[in-house]
Every structure is written in structure tokens, then in C-alpha cells.
Design an enzyme around this catalytic site. Structure first.
Site: not given
Length: 451
Positions: A74, A136, A229, A239
Site C-alpha cells: 500500500q 497501513h 469510524e 480512540y
């Protein structure tokens, strides 16, 4: 209020394709974009290329001087943003992955855009530590009203990183525009914590935007299998990932049974099943309700674009459009209120249309004398100047584009209600105007388009 504006207030929003501007044979794996002006944008391709695109002439030009990137998994050249004072300093910021000892990581750098070249490009941040995986990285870039650089650094698909203040992974990072650490960052001086951290407990943040009037930070992130989210991001907050989540592991096993814990924030909204949200933009509507915010966001797994309405930071409604059209990688609203998207499968840059009256971006200027905002922009009749941080201004001049003063207003503190002042230009013809706040020592200039 116009008839079209009245109708839009009574209707649920719609989004649909207006025009394909660049198609799959003209671009490859686009990732991020930002507008230089209403007619000109920059966009990245994951392979490491940066382009300038001019809407009115339908011309695409590659920008040289970009950094070397690691394109495995990625990784690659990711987001692009311009400095709030781009018109004077020409700074362009990029997020990208780099390789090094131990694997790869996220980096942020900036350079000066001279014609079609980035000059003096310099890395100003790298996320530590390097990791062997290739997924990520994040990473979206935004600037707040004080010119702080805010961006996401994802947890590199290692869950526990998000809760560890000793690294940059799974965090929202806040820096000064030169890469230095603001003295008021929440973890400055905290033993063992990285001072660049603004918030933590994030998984893979792929959308981040700052409200140009309230300065609130909103971000969305990918959950695992379920549990995407949308969050209001505030300093020092946790979070929750992976201690709390609405999702499961990709193999269906349980990560945790907890969806809430003391000291951990709840999302504004979450998605089950996942849509893999990607790209996030605020759509400023004419005559929208107080404390209402409208977002558009793309979806990768969901292969659609969504419109999310919140009020008082609570979810009101979500609308989905263009299902199965493409993987939506990024969305942006141009300064003149048009909505654009970058897609994969097929690769494209597209213009969208809506039944709502979109007023474009809030005009903002920052400098040594403080920060001033103008909204809505474009304007039909009355705009607001937010001059809460401006001291000592004694005149507001409304000028045409040639600088001729059409109207001059004397300014005193009692004209401002909590730092805001409304100005009626309903009597002026449509066109572009310069709004100049002046004092004996300095001046601040904003552009405003009258519809």
C-alpha cells in the site's frame, strides 16, 4: 433566498456523475489531490508521480522534483496538500512511504512549486520505527487555522502500536509547518512519549479534514472486518484501537468484545459492514443549519460515495450514491464549490453534481497579524468576516479585481460580535472582489466571489 436554495433545503442531497475529466488511459492508481485554485489541482499517483491538471483547458502536466518512494504493498506517493499561504510561499506537502533499516515507513516532505518543478524538496518528518510490512501507512494531510500541519500515521497493521505513545504509529500527528514540534502539543514533556503525537488509538486513517471555521479535526479510519469510524479528533484523546472496536478479525475471530471503555472515545458514527472509507471533504451549503456539517467521502470496499450529515457532532443521516461505480480514493470540494473525486478500477478524475447549493470553501488568510476567515464563499448576499485574531484593523475596503475601492467601512471593536462581522454586498453585481482589512501597519486581503 433563491428558489433553488429553498428547494435544496427541503431535499435530501444527491450526488451523481457530471463528467469524466481524466480516464483510465490517462492516469494510473491516483491517490490524493488538492486544489491550487478553482481551475487548477494537483494529484498524485501511487507510483511516485505528481501532476498538475487545469480544468478549463483539460491539460495534465507532470511535476518534476518529487521524492523517491517505496511502492511495495500500500506504499507509494500518497497525499498532497498546499500551505495555507501558498500564494506567497508556494509550498507543496507530500506524504509518501520510504524504505530503510528494518523495512519501510511514512514520510512527510515539502518543496516549492516553481512552474512545473518542485524545488528544494526536503523531508520534514518520518514515522518511527520502520516496519517490515507494506500496509497501513495512512496518510492524509491538512492544515488548521494556525498553520499547524496535521496528518495521519497508521499502525502498519500491527494492532498494539496504536496504544503505544513511544512510537508514531496509529496516531494523528501535529507539527508546525516546518516540521518542528508545537510547544502546546499534548505529549510534549511526557516521559517516553513522542512529542509529535496529537491523538492515538487509531487504526488506518484514510480521510482527514479540518473545519475552516471551527478548526475542528474530523477523520475516518478503516476498521478490520467491520468497524470503520468517523471521529472528532481532539488533543490527547485515545480512540481505542484495538482495545475497543465494532469490527472483527478478517478470519471472523473476535478482537475484543468491548465497544466502549472509560477513557476511550466513541465515534460520531461507525460502519458495519466495512465500506473502507477513503478521502474526506466538507461540503459547505448555503443556509445550512447552525452547527451542521456535511461531508462527502469515498469508499473502496463499498465502491460508492457517501454523504454524511452531522449536527452538534452527532450523526444525523448518511446517503449513498454511485454504488459499484468504482473504488473511490479521494474527494475534494473546489474553491468555487464543485465536488471532484479520484477513483480506482477504473482510474479516473471525475466531476460530480448535486441538488444542493454548495458555496465553496471558506476564504482564509494567515500571517504575522493573525488569522481572518471569510464565509460563505461564493456568496449570494451576506458574508461573514471572522477576525477574532486580528488586532488593530481600522478599515475594511471592498475592491474590484483591479484594486479600485468600491466601498469602505470604518472598523471598531463594537462592530464585531464575538470576533465576527456580517457584510451585505447584495447590491453589487456578480463577480470577484477583494476584501481588504487595513491598519496603518499592515493589511490582510481575501478574495470573495459574488454569485
Amino acid at each position: 433566498m433563491s428558489i433553488s436554495a429553498l428547494k435544496s433545503l427541503a431535499q435530501a442531497p444527491t450526488l451523481e456523475l457530471d463528467k469524466v475529466l481524466l480516464s483510465s488511459n490517462e492516469m494510473s492508481q491516483p491517490w490524493g489531490m488538492c486544489f491550487i485554485s478553482a481551475d487548477e489541482l494537483l494529484f498524485t499517483e501511487k507510483s511516485g508521480k505528481l501532476f498538475r491538471y487545469v480544468v478549463s483547458t483539460d491539460t495534465k502536466t507532470q511535476i518534476s522534483g518529487t521524492p523517491a518512494v517505496s511502492t511495495a504493498g500500500q506504499g507509494g506517493l500518497l497525499d498532497v496538500a498546499i500551505h495555507p499561504n501558498f500564494t506567497t510561499n508556494k509550498y507543496v506537502y507530500l506524504s509518501y512511504s520510504i524504505s530503510g533499516p528494518g523495512g519501510s515507513t511514512l514520510a512527510i516532505g515539502r518543496g516549492v512549486l516553481n512552474n512545473n518543478q518542485l524545488t528544494g524538496f526536503t523531508e520534514i518528518f518520518r514515522a518511527l520505527p520502520f516496519k517490515s510490512g507494506t500496509n497501513h501507512y495512512g496518510s492524509r494531510i491538512a492544515f488548521d487555522k494556525d498553520n499547524h500541519l496535521i496528518f495521519s500515521s497508521s499502525e502498519r497493521q500491527e494492532q498494539d502500536n496504536a496504544q503505544l505513545l513511544e512510537n508514531h504509529l496509529g496516531k494523528i500527528i501535529r507539527l508546525n509547518d516546518d516540521g518542528s514540534v508545537p510547544s502546546d502539543n499534548p505529549f510534549v514533556g511526557v516521559n517516553g512519549a513522542k512529542p509529535e503525537i496529537y491523538s492515538y488509538g487509531h487504526r488506518n486513517v484514510q480521510g482527514l479534514v479540518i473545519h475552516p471555521e471551527t478548526n475542528k479535526i474530523y477523520a475516518h479510519e478503516h476498521g478490520p472486518m467491520g468497524g470503520d469510524e468517523l471521529n472528532l479528533v481532539e488533543a490527547a484523546n485515545n480512540y481505542g484501537w484495538p482495545k475497543i472496536t465494532f469490527g472483527k478479525n478478517y478470519n471472523g475471530t473476535t478482537i475484543t468484545t468491548d465497544t466502549a471503555k472509560e477513557g476511550m472515545e466513541q465515534p460520531i458514527r461507525y460502519w458495519v459492514p466495512s465500506i473502507a472509507p477513503c478521502g474526506l471533504a466538507i461540503v459547505n451549503l448555503q443556509n445550512q443549519q447552525a452547527n451542521e456539517v456535511n461531508f462527502v467521502l469515498g469508499a473502496l470496499a463499498g465502491m460508492q460515495i457517501q454523504w454524511v450529515k452531522i449536527k452538534d457532532d452527532k450523526h444525523v443521516a448518511t446517503y449513498s450514491f454511485m454504488k459499484n461505480y468504482a473504488r473511490f480514493r479521494d474527494v475534494e470540494v473546489s474553491p468555487d464549490g464543485k465536488i471532484y473525486a479520484l477513483t480506482e478500477n477504473p482510474n479516473s478524475l471525475i466531476l460530480l453534481k448535486t441538488n444542493q447549493v454548495v458555496t465553496g470553501l471558506f476564504e482564509r488568510s494567515s500571517g504575522n497579524s493573525g488569522t481572518v476567515s471569510l464565509y460563505p464563499n461564493p456568496v449570494t448576499d451576506i458574508f461573514t468576516i471572522d477576525a477574532n485574531d486580528i488586532k488593530g484593523k481600522d478599515e475594511i475596503a471592498i475592491c474590484n479585481q483591479q484594486g479600485k475601492v468600491l466601498r469602505s467601512l470604518n472598523v471598531s471593536d463594537n462592530l464585531f460580535d464575538e470576533g465576527k462581522m456580517k457584510i451585505d454586498i447584495s447590491d453589487l453585481p456578480s463577480g470577484m472582489y477583494l476584501i481588504i482589512l487595513r491598519s496603518k501597519e499592515s493589511s490582510t486581503t481575501l478574495k470573495c466571489r459574488k454569485l
